[in-house]
Design an enzyme around this catalytic site. Structure first.
Site, PDB file in Angstrom:
ATOM      1  N   ASP A 307       4.452   1.629   2.931  1.00  0.00           N
ATOM      2  CA  ASP A 307       3.522   1.722   1.793  1.00  0.00           C
ATOM      3  C   ASP A 307       2.118   1.269   2.238  1.00  0.00           C
ATOM      4  O   ASP A 307       1.421   0.549   1.503  1.00  0.00           O
ATOM      5  CB  ASP A 307       4.002   0.905   0.586  1.00  0.00           C
ATOM      6  CG  ASP A 307       3.287   1.294  -0.706  1.00  0.00           C
ATOM      7  OD1 ASP A 307       2.478   2.249  -0.687  1.00  0.00           O
ATOM      8  OD2 ASP A 307       3.533   0.643  -1.732  1.00  0.00           O
ATOM      9  N   PHE A 325      -4.638  -3.340  -5.860  1.00  0.00           N
ATOM     10  CA  PHE A 325      -3.280  -3.568  -5.359  1.00  0.00           C
ATOM     11  C   PHE A 325      -3.105  -2.837  -4.026  1.00  0.00           C
ATOM     12  O   PHE A 325      -3.529  -1.687  -3.898  1.00  0.00           O
ATOM     13  CB  PHE A 325      -2.254  -2.996  -6.338  1.00  0.00           C
ATOM     14  CG  PHE A 325      -2.107  -3.761  -7.625  1.00  0.00           C
ATOM     15  CD1 PHE A 325      -1.251  -4.851  -7.687  1.00  0.00           C
ATOM     16  CD2 PHE A 325      -2.814  -3.393  -8.759  1.00  0.00           C
ATOM     17  CE1 PHE A 325      -1.087  -5.551  -8.881  1.00  0.00           C
ATOM     18  CE2 PHE A 325      -2.657  -4.087  -9.955  1.00  0.00           C
ATOM     19  CZ  PHE A 325      -1.801  -5.172 -10.019  1.00  0.00           C
TER      20      PHE A 325
HETATM   21 ZN   LIG Z   1       4.214   3.005  -5.296  1.00  0.00          ZN
HETATM   22 ZN   LIG Z   2       2.452   3.789  -2.333  1.00  0.00          ZN
END
Ligand SMILES: [Zn+2]
Ligand SMILES: [Zn+2]
Length: 430
Positions: A307, A325
């Site tokens: 990610d 974020f």
């Molecule tokens: Zn996500």
């Molecule tokens: Zn992501």
């Protein structure tokens, strides 16, 4: 183009698809593995001396934000691929939450064109819905023809269950996975970090594990009903691990991945108010970290994905509640996995190859995950004895928001080889 053959000589080959964990030579010709054996003659091929190094099927990162188009100040397809190559990945999936989002075949083609000169294989992930607004499905078939390997509205969940049901059915028909970001936006609205004792103490609005778990539960139920597969990305809680474990037991075709940061870091770090610990899903409790580790070892969790979420520094250098974020991950993943999971005895190197190469290749239906003769010539060469300290300012990524800043990691990729083309990684001293 006439490409030279490449002989990777004397490395310790780790290939669980063939049960190999021993010193072997690998010859790559015409972009494919030609042979794997002992004392292969070099002939006219280029030779890479891999003695003392680990030689693995190329690592595939299923979950990467390359940020192009729209957020090129944070990352571009080229810089993201440089970071991936530095980190030992030979392929990355490009998530679709760009501006504009990857929601039609033209957008898929655009990404592939931009990736043409990159050191990496780039696999576009298409959005599930137009503009990622959760209402109208994209044209999956056309996008698959253009090169999309999966579909995700990552960043948000598909809130409307009937849309998700249709998405799973269509994805099942075109034979590509839905990659689900599971989060109830109503529960998490205004949330900054994991909900619990630490958030209460810090006075920050919490994001409870149930925001993830209710959607995981719902989408597994839908997938069970439609009889199609579903992949759940960046799982982070004990509850999610239990739900997926039970679903797998009753035969639901569910797979999932976890990030290195959710395997290693806890919510306690947020008390520093360092925005490099702000991500979604948030860092969770010690019990959650224990649970995802157990799930990874017992096979509930299929894959590790980063990610990788680069952010322009100005979006991170601000008060915690306003900061964006996300954390980067491509360049630290393998070293973190080595230090935290291999050195601690939780995973063997064969397990690492299964979680970071074999499983992603299988779930996405893309080549790789093996060094068998005839397989694609994608290879990761890792030096397990090349310690370095993570310096956010010395990363190939355009962004420096790593949650592993300052850590010493035991090793680093020595080379990444994509289709038989060798990219040497510059070895840094600690
Ligand atoms: Zn996500
Ligand atoms: Zn992501």
């Amino acid at each position: 183009m006439n490409m030279k053959d490449l002989l990777i000589k004397g490395g310790k080959v780790i290939d669980p698809s063939q049960g190999i964990e021993s010193i072997r030579d690998i010859l790559i010709s015409g972009g494919r593995i030609k042979s794997l054996g002992e004392n292969i003659k070099a002939g006219k091929s280029e030779v890479f001396d891999a003695s003392g190094l680990l030689v693995m099927p190329g690592l595939i990162d299923m979950h990467v934000h390359l940020r192009e188009p729209g957020f090129e100040e944070a990352e571009t397809i080229m810089t993201g691929c440089e970071a991936a190559a530095r980190g030992g990945f030979t392929a990355v999936c490009a998530m679709p939450n760009t501006d504009p989002p990857t929601d039609d075949s033209g957008r898929v083609k655009y990404i592939l064109e931009r990736a043409n000169n990159a050191k990496e294989r780039v696999y576009p992930i298409g959005a599930i819905t137009r503009r990622r607004h959760g209402k109208e499905l994209v044209e999956m078939q056309e996008m698959v023809h253009a090169g999309a390997v999966g579909f995700s509205d990552d960043g948000v969940s598909v809130a409307d269950a009937s849309v998700m049901m249709n998405a799973l059915r269509y994805a099942g028909m075109v034979g590509k996975p839905i990659i689900a970001h599971e989060e109830d936006a109503d529960i998490d609205r205004g949330g900054q970090m994991n909900d619990g004792a630490v958030s209460t103490e810090l006075g920050l609005h919490g994001m409870p594990g149930i925001a993830e778990e209710t959607l995981v539960q719902r989408d597994i139920a839908i997938a069970e009903y439609t009889g199609t597969g579903i992949h759940i990305t960046h799982i982070s809680t004990l509850g999610t691990v239990s739900i997926i474990r039970a679903a797998k037991k009753r035969g639901v075709r569910v797979t999932c991945d976890v990030t290195p940061h959710h395997l290693v870091l806890t919510e306690d770090l947020v008390s520093t108010f360092d925005t490099r610990y702000k991500m979604n899903p948030p860092l969770r409790s010690k019990d959650d970290v224990e649970a995802v580790r157990t799930g990874l070892v017992d096979g509930t969790i299929d894959a590790i994905a980063t990610d990788h979420a680069p952010h322009y520094i100005e979006l991170k250098e601000m008060e915690f509640i306003y900061a964006a974020f996300g954390v980067t991950g491509l360049e630290t993943a393998l070293g973190v996995v080595h230090r935290e999971l291999v050195e601690s005895g939780l995973l063997t190197w064969s397990d690492v190859v299964m979680k970071m190469s074999q499983a992603p290749s299988r779930i996405l239906g893309v080549e790789g995950g093996t060094l068998k003769e005839g397989a694609v010539g994608d290879v990761t060469v890792y030096n397990p004895d090349a310690p370095w300290r993570v310096d956010p300012h010395k990363m190939k990524s355009k962004s420096s928001n790593t949650a592993f800043f300052g850590r010493e990691l035991p090793g680093q990729a020595a080379a990444t080889i994509v289709g038989g083309v060798l990219y040497m990684n510059y070895q840094e001293q600690p």
